[in-house]
Design a protein around this motif. Sequence first.
Motif, mmCIF file in Angstrom:
data_model
loop_
_atom_site.group_PDB
_atom_site.id
_atom_site.type_symbol
_atom_site.label_atom_id
_atom_site.label_comp_id
_atom_site.label_asym_id
_atom_site.label_seq_id
_atom_site.Cartn_x
_atom_site.Cartn_y
_atom_site.Cartn_z
ATOM 1 N N GLY A 50 0.930 -1.001 -0.039
ATOM 2 C CA GLY A 50 0.077 -0.018 -0.065
ATOM 3 C C GLY A 50 0.774 1.199 -0.241
ATOM 4 N N GLY A 51 1.943 1.024 0.663
ATOM 5 C CA GLY A 51 2.717 2.358 0.743
ATOM 6 C C GLY A 51 3.404 2.523 -0.720
ATOM 7 N N MET A 52 3.942 1.465 -1.424
ATOM 8 C CA MET A 52 4.362 1.597 -2.680
ATOM 9 C C MET A 52 3.352 2.379 -3.546
ATOM 10 N N VAL A 53 2.232 1.888 -3.667
ATOM 11 C CA VAL A 53 0.900 2.347 -4.162
ATOM 12 C C VAL A 53 0.946 3.888 -4.096
ATOM 13 N N ALA A 54 0.880 4.164 -2.632
ATOM 14 C CA ALA A 54 0.884 5.729 -2.490
ATOM 15 C C ALA A 54 1.749 6.370 -2.866
ATOM 16 N N MET A 55 3.016 5.893 -3.184
ATOM 17 C CA MET A 55 4.275 6.810 -3.577
ATOM 18 C C MET A 55 4.113 6.880 -4.954
ATOM 19 N N ALA A 56 3.505 5.904 -5.604
ATOM 20 C CA ALA A 56 3.384 6.070 -7.120
ATOM 21 C C ALA A 56 2.094 7.120 -7.373
ATOM 22 N N VAL A 57 1.063 7.052 -6.483
ATOM 23 C CA VAL A 57 0.125 7.890 -6.772
ATOM 24 C C VAL A 57 0.226 9.470 -6.568
ATOM 25 N N PHE A 58 1.001 9.740 -5.489
ATOM 26 C CA PHE A 58 1.204 10.935 -4.946
ATOM 27 C C PHE A 58 1.868 12.006 -6.081
ATOM 28 N N PRO A 59 2.673 11.654 -6.808
ATOM 29 C CA PRO A 59 3.234 12.828 -7.799
ATOM 30 C C PRO A 59 2.158 13.035 -8.838
ATOM 31 N N ILE A 60 1.474 11.979 -9.225
ATOM 32 C CA ILE A 60 0.468 12.310 -10.411
ATOM 33 C C ILE A 60 -0.898 13.007 -9.569
ATOM 34 N N ALA A 61 -0.956 12.954 -8.341
ATOM 35 C CA ALA A 61 -2.138 13.548 -7.619
ATOM 36 C C ALA A 61 -1.636 15.112 -7.362
ATOM 37 N N GLY A 62 -0.553 15.134 -7.295
ATOM 38 C CA GLY A 62 0.150 16.669 -7.034
ATOM 39 C C GLY A 62 -0.206 17.484 -8.317
ATOM 40 N N ARG A 63 0.211 16.671 -9.421
ATOM 41 C CA ARG A 63 -0.085 17.627 -10.667
ATOM 42 C C ARG A 63 -1.404 17.568 -11.029
ATOM 43 N N LEU A 64 -2.100 16.745 -10.778
ATOM 44 C CA LEU A 64 -3.626 16.786 -10.908
ATOM 45 C C LEU A 64 -4.398 17.572 -9.993
ATOM 46 N N SER A 65 -3.708 18.048 -8.889
ATOM 47 C CA SER A 65 -4.521 19.033 -8.171
ATOM 48 C C SER A 65 -4.428 20.380 -8.664
ATOM 49 N N ALA A 124 -4.330 20.983 -11.873
ATOM 50 C CA ALA A 124 -5.276 20.833 -13.347
ATOM 51 C C ALA A 124 -6.606 20.853 -13.044
ATOM 52 N N VAL A 125 -7.268 20.386 -12.053
ATOM 53 C CA VAL A 125 -8.821 20.177 -11.750
ATOM 54 C C VAL A 125 -9.212 20.668 -10.611
ATOM 55 N N ALA A 126 -10.389 20.944 -10.406
ATOM 56 C CA ALA A 126 -11.393 21.322 -9.166
ATOM 57 C C ALA A 126 -10.876 20.313 -7.813
ATOM 58 N N PRO A 127 -10.597 20.825 -6.931
ATOM 59 C CA PRO A 127 -10.208 19.867 -5.592
ATOM 60 C C PRO A 127 -11.601 18.775 -5.536
ATOM 61 N N ILE A 128 -12.573 19.047 -5.818
ATOM 62 C CA ILE A 128 -13.755 18.292 -5.517
ATOM 63 C C ILE A 128 -13.706 16.873 -6.157
ATOM 64 N N TRP A 129 -12.955 16.843 -7.350
ATOM 65 C CA TRP A 129 -12.913 15.766 -8.148
ATOM 66 C C TRP A 129 -12.021 14.523 -7.588
ATOM 67 N N PRO A 130 -10.726 15.072 -7.355
ATOM 68 C CA PRO A 130 -9.820 13.782 -6.948
ATOM 69 C C PRO A 130 -10.097 13.660 -5.394
ATOM 70 N N ILE A 131 -10.758 14.503 -4.579
ATOM 71 C CA ILE A 131 -11.029 14.219 -3.193
ATOM 72 C C ILE A 131 -12.328 13.208 -3.187
ATOM 73 N N SER A 132 -13.296 13.593 -4.241
ATOM 74 C CA SER A 132 -14.599 12.542 -4.096
ATOM 75 C C SER A 132 -14.056 11.076 -4.609
ATOM 76 N N ILE A 133 -13.462 11.136 -5.529
ATOM 77 C CA ILE A 133 -12.921 9.667 -5.957
ATOM 78 C C ILE A 133 -12.030 9.040 -5.275
ATOM 79 N N GLY A 134 -11.277 9.983 -4.358
ATOM 80 C CA GLY A 134 -10.429 9.135 -3.528
ATOM 81 C C GLY A 134 -11.221 8.744 -2.141
ATOM 82 N N LEU A 135 -12.113 9.511 -1.723
ATOM 83 C CA LEU A 135 -13.145 8.786 -0.664
ATOM 84 C C LEU A 135 -13.858 7.805 -1.101
ATOM 85 N N ILE A 136 -14.299 7.776 -2.102
ATOM 86 C CA ILE A 136 -15.146 6.568 -2.712
ATOM 87 C C ILE A 136 -14.193 5.167 -2.701
#
Length: 521
Positions: free
Chosen positions: A321-336, A338-350
């Motif tokens: 899980g830690g390795m997956v999080a490390m892979a996701v964070f740089p992508i999520a940082g750029r995504l934050s 480019a798009v409104a916060p509501i979308w990555p936050i909502s998808i992440g909570l789901i």
Amino acid sequence: MSTVADALPGPRPVPPPAISKLGVTITTMIAMISMIMSSTMVNVAIPDIMGAFGIGQDQAHWMATGFLSAMTVSMLLNAWLVGRFGPRASFLGAVAIFMIAGVIGQTAPTYGGLVLARVAQGVCAGIIQPLAMSTVFLAYPPEERGRAMGWFGMGIVLGPTIGPTLGGIIVDTVAWRWVFTAPVPIMAVSAALALVYLPGRDPSARRPGLNIVSFVLITLAIGLFLNGITEGQRNGWDAHRSFLMLFGSALCFACFLYRESSHPAPLIQLRLFSVWQYTASAIVAFVFGAGMFGTLFLIPVMVQTVQGFTATKAGLMLLPGGMVAMAVFPIAGRLSQAVAPIWPISIGLIVFALSCVWLRDAGIATGFWTLAFLVAFGRIGLGLVIPSLNLGAMSSVPRDLVPSAAGTLNFIRMTGAAIGVNALAIIIDGRIASHLQALSATQTPGNVPLSELLAMLSDRLARIGVPASDRHGAAMTYVGQLLDMKAHELAFHDGFAVLAAAFTVGLVTTVLLMRRRGGRP
């Protein structure tokens, strides 16, 4: 070498050199990861600590709750410490106290001494986390802050993810006491780097006063609340002691809010909550903190008590899980960015809610890799939420409020964590007793499966030479152990159901509140 910019009067908006940005990021993240790692490293040692001191889960959870609650209230000291002593001195002081507390924890002869050492380490971790967040945020120009918050968020997740793995190895190969001092060498490295890279106090900055009364009030409010709900579970919710604690907590919190609204040097800048984006982020942060640290508390304890994993195996299960999080964070940082916060936050909570729903079906026979996959899937949601949540909150406030905004946001998130872990421990403790009572009530002489099981066990005991007079008692003891294990399994199922519900509440909050202003900071 001086530059034209150096000769200009007033503050300069230009970002620091690249080496300073990198140095600040590495220095603060090393310390932050180590301290947060310590918060979960002890979780895998809880079964051993319970055996060493002869305590139950109703007391053992204070190893986690004491750390989290101390970290929570000390976060409110961030703005005062930075303004009074500067980032470098505040950082070095917190690191030094953390190291000393680790040595005390390793040598403490009583359980109370362990808890006090954990509380001291929690105070230091609470100082470092918002200090690191605000220092890294201000070290980068606006167009790079999304990426910076991505790296920062990775540190928040990486620490508690690798903590159980290292803690499990230490418990199984050395001794559980060494989990207290394992981060000390890393902290020493971060202190040396801080002398080079972290800025000192700005001599032109105003020295803020310490609002000690407000700090005592919020500390009492949180401490009385956590003890009150623990007391209510143990001795009944109608007990006078529980009522007085909860009433005292509410009274202290009301006095805290009143004082903060009128004091010239508040611990929490209440005007932060006049910014709708920040308010929405704070509510989501509370729910998210409860869920995130709730899973980090539940999973290691569950797999050791139900699945029978060793401490090392329990820690290794969290590593993918830690390795997956490390892979996701740089992508999520750029995504934050480019798009409104509501979308990555909502998808992440789901995603996180789904992982808890699936973990609710995990049983005694569930395999290592199945559990590791479910945990890793949830960490995808974790990686999506944190960068957008941090960036949305920090970007919505004026620059002069950034240190206060960082401290308050982390305070709210860790308040959720402390309350969430405490509540989950209480829920599980109560549900174990409830399920065990319900299961025991079904074990009657007319229960055909029970009769068949007892007959099979008696036959096997006879084959290995157990006397006839002892067979029934031995078979019933084994059945009792099975019922106890099943009661634990069902109680943890209830805990994951509560977490899934919490993330659903966070999702509804995100959709309703962040859409109100279009979801962008």
